[in-house]
Design an enzyme around this catalytic site. Sequence first.
Site, PDB file in Angstrom:
ATOM      1  N   ASP A   9     -18.028 -11.756  26.188  1.00  0.00           N
ATOM      2  CA  ASP A   9     -18.708 -11.010  27.233  1.00  0.00           C
ATOM      3  C   ASP A   9     -20.053 -11.729  27.444  1.00  0.00           C
ATOM      4  O   ASP A   9     -20.460 -12.534  26.609  1.00  0.00           O
ATOM      5  CB  ASP A   9     -18.915  -9.572  26.733  1.00  0.00           C
ATOM      6  CG  ASP A   9     -19.744  -8.741  27.676  1.00  0.00           C
ATOM      7  OD1 ASP A   9     -19.425  -8.705  28.878  1.00  0.00           O
ATOM      8  OD2 ASP A   9     -20.726  -8.121  27.219  1.00  0.00           O
ATOM      9  N   LEU A  10     -20.732 -11.461  28.555  1.00  0.00           N
ATOM     10  CA  LEU A  10     -21.991 -12.178  28.805  1.00  0.00           C
ATOM     11  C   LEU A  10     -23.218 -11.347  28.418  1.00  0.00           C
ATOM     12  O   LEU A  10     -23.888 -11.615  27.429  1.00  0.00           O
ATOM     13  CB  LEU A  10     -22.057 -12.587  30.284  1.00  0.00           C
ATOM     14  CG  LEU A  10     -23.292 -13.389  30.688  1.00  0.00           C
ATOM     15  CD1 LEU A  10     -23.345 -14.723  29.968  1.00  0.00           C
ATOM     16  CD2 LEU A  10     -23.295 -13.618  32.203  1.00  0.00           C
ATOM     17  N   ASP A  11     -23.465 -10.302  29.229  1.00  0.00           N
ATOM     18  CA  ASP A  11     -24.678  -9.517  29.002  1.00  0.00           C
ATOM     19  C   ASP A  11     -24.575  -8.719  27.706  1.00  0.00           C
ATOM     20  O   ASP A  11     -23.625  -7.964  27.510  1.00  0.00           O
ATOM     21  CB  ASP A  11     -24.887  -8.567  30.193  1.00  0.00           C
ATOM     22  CG  ASP A  11     -26.059  -7.635  29.971  1.00  0.00           C
ATOM     23  OD1 ASP A  11     -27.008  -8.056  29.291  1.00  0.00           O
ATOM     24  OD2 ASP A  11     -26.021  -6.496  30.446  1.00  0.00           O
ATOM     25  N   THR A  17     -29.441  -9.806  29.471  1.00  0.00           N
ATOM     26  CA  THR A  17     -29.848  -9.623  30.876  1.00  0.00           C
ATOM     27  C   THR A  17     -30.045  -8.143  31.199  1.00  0.00           C
ATOM     28  O   THR A  17     -30.553  -7.818  32.270  1.00  0.00           O
ATOM     29  CB  THR A  17     -28.814 -10.239  31.848  1.00  0.00           C
ATOM     30  OG1 THR A  17     -27.520  -9.955  31.357  1.00  0.00           O
ATOM     31  CG2 THR A  17     -28.997 -11.730  31.977  1.00  0.00           C
ATOM     32  N   LYS A  45     -24.415  -0.536  30.966  1.00  0.00           N
ATOM     33  CA  LYS A  45     -23.995  -1.772  30.311  1.00  0.00           C
ATOM     34  C   LYS A  45     -22.500  -2.006  30.488  1.00  0.00           C
ATOM     35  O   LYS A  45     -21.701  -1.125  30.181  1.00  0.00           O
ATOM     36  CB  LYS A  45     -24.376  -1.753  28.834  1.00  0.00           C
ATOM     37  CG  LYS A  45     -25.859  -1.935  28.639  1.00  0.00           C
ATOM     38  CD  LYS A  45     -26.220  -2.168  27.190  1.00  0.00           C
ATOM     39  CE  LYS A  45     -27.717  -2.437  27.069  1.00  0.00           C
ATOM     40  NZ  LYS A  45     -28.173  -2.479  25.694  1.00  0.00           N
ATOM     41  N   SER A 114     -16.599 -11.424  31.809  1.00  0.00           N
ATOM     42  CA  SER A 114     -17.774 -10.603  32.147  1.00  0.00           C
ATOM     43  C   SER A 114     -17.582  -9.853  33.454  1.00  0.00           C
ATOM     44  O   SER A 114     -16.889 -10.317  34.354  1.00  0.00           O
ATOM     45  CB  SER A 114     -18.997 -11.525  32.266  1.00  0.00           C
ATOM     46  OG  SER A 114     -20.061 -10.872  32.913  1.00  0.00           O
ATOM     47  N   ALA A 115     -18.260  -8.699  33.560  1.00  0.00           N
ATOM     48  CA  ALA A 115     -18.227  -7.922  34.805  1.00  0.00           C
ATOM     49  C   ALA A 115     -19.211  -8.474  35.830  1.00  0.00           C
ATOM     50  O   ALA A 115     -19.173  -8.108  37.004  1.00  0.00           O
ATOM     51  CB  ALA A 115     -18.586  -6.469  34.500  1.00  0.00           C
ATOM     52  N   LYS A 117     -21.220 -10.684  38.541  1.00  0.00           N
ATOM     53  CA  LYS A 117     -20.929 -11.653  39.606  1.00  0.00           C
ATOM     54  C   LYS A 117     -21.925 -12.810  39.568  1.00  0.00           C
ATOM     55  O   LYS A 117     -21.852 -13.722  40.369  1.00  0.00           O
ATOM     56  CB  LYS A 117     -20.985 -10.956  40.968  1.00  0.00           C
ATOM     57  CG  LYS A 117     -19.864  -9.938  41.142  1.00  0.00           C
ATOM     58  CD  LYS A 117     -19.787  -9.407  42.543  1.00  0.00           C
ATOM     59  CE  LYS A 117     -18.507  -8.586  42.680  1.00  0.00           C
ATOM     60  NZ  LYS A 117     -18.327  -8.031  44.002  1.00  0.00           N
ATOM     61  N   LYS A 145     -13.651  -3.044  33.276  1.00  0.00           N
ATOM     62  CA  LYS A 145     -13.433  -2.563  31.904  1.00  0.00           C
ATOM     63  C   LYS A 145     -13.664  -1.046  31.905  1.00  0.00           C
ATOM     64  O   LYS A 145     -14.558  -0.593  32.609  1.00  0.00           O
ATOM     65  CB  LYS A 145     -14.439  -3.227  30.947  1.00  0.00           C
ATOM     66  CG  LYS A 145     -14.387  -4.749  30.919  1.00  0.00           C
ATOM     67  CD  LYS A 145     -15.631  -5.313  30.215  1.00  0.00           C
ATOM     68  CE  LYS A 145     -15.740  -6.807  30.415  1.00  0.00           C
ATOM     69  NZ  LYS A 145     -16.982  -7.400  29.893  1.00  0.00           N
ATOM     70  N   GLU A 169     -17.715  -8.304  22.279  1.00  0.00           N
ATOM     71  CA  GLU A 169     -18.182  -7.320  23.282  1.00  0.00           C
ATOM     72  C   GLU A 169     -19.285  -6.416  22.746  1.00  0.00           C
ATOM     73  O   GLU A 169     -19.273  -6.056  21.580  1.00  0.00           O
ATOM     74  CB  GLU A 169     -17.010  -6.409  23.673  1.00  0.00           C
ATOM     75  CG  GLU A 169     -16.428  -6.647  25.031  1.00  0.00           C
ATOM     76  CD  GLU A 169     -17.330  -6.292  26.206  1.00  0.00           C
ATOM     77  OE1 GLU A 169     -18.372  -5.630  26.019  1.00  0.00           O
ATOM     78  OE2 GLU A 169     -16.993  -6.686  27.318  1.00  0.00           O
ATOM     79  N   ASP A 170     -20.198  -6.036  23.640  1.00  0.00           N
ATOM     80  CA  ASP A 170     -21.255  -5.098  23.234  1.00  0.00           C
ATOM     81  C   ASP A 170     -21.079  -3.726  23.876  1.00  0.00           C
ATOM     82  O   ASP A 170     -21.869  -2.824  23.607  1.00  0.00           O
ATOM     83  CB  ASP A 170     -22.645  -5.637  23.616  1.00  0.00           C
ATOM     84  CG  ASP A 170     -22.873  -5.592  25.116  1.00  0.00           C
ATOM     85  OD1 ASP A 170     -21.967  -5.978  25.861  1.00  0.00           O
ATOM     86  OD2 ASP A 170     -23.963  -5.150  25.543  1.00  0.00           O
TER      87      ASP A 170
HETATM   88  P1  B16 Z   1     -23.977  -8.207  38.366  1.00  0.00           P
HETATM   89  P2  B16 Z   1     -21.258  -7.982  31.199  1.00  0.00           P
HETATM   90  C1  B16 Z   1     -22.400  -6.631  33.189  1.00  0.00           C
HETATM   91  O1  B16 Z   1     -22.290  -7.800  32.438  1.00  0.00           O
HETATM   92  C2  B16 Z   1     -23.672  -5.893  32.815  1.00  0.00           C
HETATM   93  O2  B16 Z   1     -23.578  -5.430  31.479  1.00  0.00           O
HETATM   94  C3  B16 Z   1     -23.868  -4.715  33.726  1.00  0.00           C
HETATM   95  O3  B16 Z   1     -25.052  -4.027  33.394  1.00  0.00           O
HETATM   96  C4  B16 Z   1     -23.910  -5.213  35.174  1.00  0.00           C
HETATM   97  O4  B16 Z   1     -24.046  -4.119  36.075  1.00  0.00           O
HETATM   98  C5  B16 Z   1     -22.616  -5.969  35.474  1.00  0.00           C
HETATM   99  O5  B16 Z   1     -22.476  -7.033  34.562  1.00  0.00           O
HETATM  100  C6  B16 Z   1     -22.595  -6.521  36.883  1.00  0.00           C
HETATM  101  O6  B16 Z   1     -23.563  -7.516  36.989  1.00  0.00           O
HETATM  102  O7  B16 Z   1     -24.826  -7.245  39.122  1.00  0.00           O
HETATM  103  O8  B16 Z   1     -24.706  -9.440  37.905  1.00  0.00           O
HETATM  104  O9  B16 Z   1     -22.703  -8.538  39.095  1.00  0.00           O
HETATM  105  O10 B16 Z   1     -21.800  -7.174  30.066  1.00  0.00           O
HETATM  106  O11 B16 Z   1     -19.868  -7.553  31.643  1.00  0.00           O
HETATM  107  O12 B16 Z   1     -21.344  -9.463  30.948  1.00  0.00           O
HETATM  108 MG    MG Z   2     -21.914  -6.675  27.932  1.00  0.00          MG
END
Ligand code: B16
Ligand code: MG
Length: 217
Positions: A9-11, A17, A45, A114-115, A117, A145, A169-170
């Site tokens: 996962d990223l964030d 972030t 998150k 990751s979710a 974009k 997810k 994953e967090d």
């Molecule tokens: P964006 P992950 C998620 O990243 C974040 O945890 C979540 O807070 C955020 O709303 C989502 O990405 C979308 O991010 O606005 O950059 O498309 O934890 O799935 O890596």
């Molecule tokens: Mg995450």
Amino acid sequence: MSRKAFIFDLDGVIVDTAKYHFLAWQKLAQELGIEFTPEHNEELKGVSRVRSLDIILALGHIEASQEDKNKWLIQKNEDYLSYLVDMDESEILPGVLPVLEFIKEKKQLIALGSASKNARPILEKTGILPFFDAIVDGNDVSNAKPDPEVFLRAAQLLHVSNENAIVFEDSVAGIQAANTANMISVGIGDATILHEAKYNFKDFTFMDLAFIEALID
Ligand code: B16
Ligand code: MG
């Protein structure tokens, strides 16, 4: 012995972030007269951008037109991106690089699930893009997810069976997605919150490389 796919996962796993998402959402919430606290931010998150806005609007009991929502989504993302301008390798969370390097050294595969974009520019800015054999992010999936789509796609791209995939994953939703996909789930963060994970580490500095090695053998 088949190759393993390590899906990150990223964030909250590779970079923090969440603090920037918080600042950008808080600015918008303030403009809309909604109180938005760090506790509220926890609930966002791993949640998609569109769904995050809906959660914030619900906090303020605001019903909005699609046009307004689209405008706010763009505004929030522009603010968020402004915080990423100066991002560099110093933002990679402690212990992540040695794990990425070790997995590559062992000739195993690495993917992003990751979710976000904005995942690609973040990997580029932090200098770790070359580690990734596959990237699946918020631009590639239609189901968020805890739906396992993001991880299933990553494993498919790498031609690895689900049982041979390991997910870091967090978020609770992310752990549930990994479990549903029959992958090995590794929680990064609070073990009480992430109790559904097969393994748990507070962060990557608590993870011995022997743990990775044992998953490969
Ligand atoms: P964006 P992950 C998620 O990243 C974040 O945890 C979540 O807070 C955020 O709303 C989502 O990405 C979308 O991010 O606005 O950059 O498309 O934890 O799935 O890596
Ligand atoms: Mg995450």
